[in-house]
Design an enzyme around this catalytic site. Structure first.
Site, PDB file in Angstrom:
ATOM      1  CG  ASP A 132      31.841  -0.736  39.732  1.00 33.58           C
ATOM      2  OD1 ASP A 132      32.188   0.313  39.177  1.00 33.58           O
ATOM      3  OD2 ASP A 132      32.289  -1.105  40.826  1.00 33.58           O
ATOM      4  CD1 TRP A 133      35.346  -1.729  41.457  1.00 36.18           C
ATOM      5  CD2 TRP A 133      36.823  -3.221  40.701  1.00 36.18           C
ATOM      6  NE1 TRP A 133      36.518  -1.057  41.186  1.00 36.18           N
ATOM      7  CE2 TRP A 133      37.447  -1.945  40.728  1.00 36.18           C
ATOM      8  CE3 TRP A 133      37.570  -4.314  40.264  1.00 36.18           C
ATOM      9  CZ2 TRP A 133      38.766  -1.742  40.325  1.00 36.18           C
ATOM     10  CZ3 TRP A 133      38.888  -4.113  39.863  1.00 36.18           C
ATOM     11  CH2 TRP A 133      39.471  -2.842  39.900  1.00 36.18           C
ATOM     12  CD  GLU A 156      28.938   2.602  32.752  1.00 34.78           C
ATOM     13  OE1 GLU A 156      29.784   3.158  33.472  1.00 34.78           O
ATOM     14  OE2 GLU A 156      28.869   2.798  31.522  1.00 34.78           O
TER      15      GLU A 156
END
Length: 323
Positions: A132-133, A156
């Protein structure tokens, strides 16, 4: 929860699971722990305390989470690689057990505290495990400090071709969610008041099987007040859509260009259906990225570490032993 948020829930869920047979299959049969198996340490970075776990010896393996999670996300993966390096998992500033200073929680804020953390611990020869981030931040660091990085394991990921996103329409039904989050007043209701990122996106929509109440309680703990939830609102407002925000658009674009060129060893985990990384993104990575190994983990949406931790842990262990 207000009527607008309630309306968005089925829209986002439909977008996440569209065309995804078996998306709600149960994760692997091995048991999982609800409790972080490691003790936390705290270190001062730019005047705030960063919480982290630090176990083992050898070259560092740095685990970086995203929104709205913490180092707790990696609790069932790290034990698989305990004998393969110094395991470090931090809580990004404003998340988990780290301090919540009065800052804007912009991308640049997070990058400042992450690089400060790495510098303060004097981490060298790092293997990054990112999501993610955490993937955007980790790839940014690796791009600027390639000689200090051994390899990247990611899942992801916020990187091309997943982002930058041309427009809201490209997100399908999910575009309505991001329009809402990025609308002044509406986003505050959804995220700050209703705590939607923890209660809905993470706990229900972003996983193949809804999280247990024990696990939800841990993720909920850092966000007891509206003010404490500010990072979970700022993150989706920073996702590059239609060229905005310009700085994050430029950074994620540069990360993608770098990733397609660097010969650093890479390990990519993907699931069905995925969320940020659906099948076309997976195919792009397989065809484009040099020195890449891929691992299909099975059913999963976005928080693959909750869906399939043992598949990820075993795959990571195997890759580390060979690299």
């Amino acid at each position: 929860m207000n009527s607008f948020t309630k309306t968005l829930i089925p829209i986002v869920l439909a977008a996440a699971l569209e065309g995804a047979p078996g998306a709600h299959a149960a994760p692997g049969s091995l048991g999982t722990a609800d409790v972080m198996p490691y003790d936390y340490k705290f270190i001062d970075v730019h005047g705030s305390k960063i919480a982290y776990v630090d176990e083992g010896q050898g070259d560092p393996i740095l685990f970086i989470h995203g929104n709205p999670t913490s180092s707790y996300l990696w609790r069932n993966i790290m034990p698989h690689v305990e004998d393969q390096g110094r395991l470090i998992a931090l809580d990004l500033i404003g998340l988990g057990k780290s301090d919540k200073p009065d800052i804007g929680y912009t991308y640049q804020d997070h990058y400042k505290y992450l690089t400060g953390f790495i510098d303060t611990l004097d981490l060298q020869n790092i293997t990054l495990v990112i999501h993610d981030w955490g993937s955007a931040l980790g790839m940014h660091y690796a791009r600027e400090n390639e000689t200090n990085v051994r390899g990247l394991a990611f899942m992801e990921a916020i990187v091309a071709p997943a982002v930058p996103i041309p427009d809201y329409e490209s997100l399908g039904a999910g575009g309505e969610f991001f329009k809402g989050v990025r609308t002044e007043g509406v986003g505050e209701q959804m995220i700050l008041k209703d705590n939607m990122f923890v209660e809905v996106i993470l706990s229900e929509m972003g996983v193949a099987k809804p999280l247990s109440e024990n696990v939800r309680a841990v993720y909920r703990e850092p966000f007891e007040t509206e003010q404490s939830r500010l990072p979970t609102l700022t993150f989706p407002r920073m996702l590059p859509i239609g060229g905005e925000p310009a700085d994050v658009t430029a950074i994620t674009t540069a990360n993608g260009e770098w990733l397609a060129k660097t010969e650093l060893p890479k390990l990519y985990f993907y699931a069905e259906p995925g969320a940020l990384n659906p099948a076309p993104v997976v195919d792009y990575f397989k065809k484009t990225l040099p020195n890449l190994e891929t691992r299909f983990v099975g059913a999963g949406v976005h928080y693959l570490q909750e869906d399939q931790p043992h598949v990820i842990g075993k795959g990571l262990s195997d890759w580390l032993r060979r690299n």
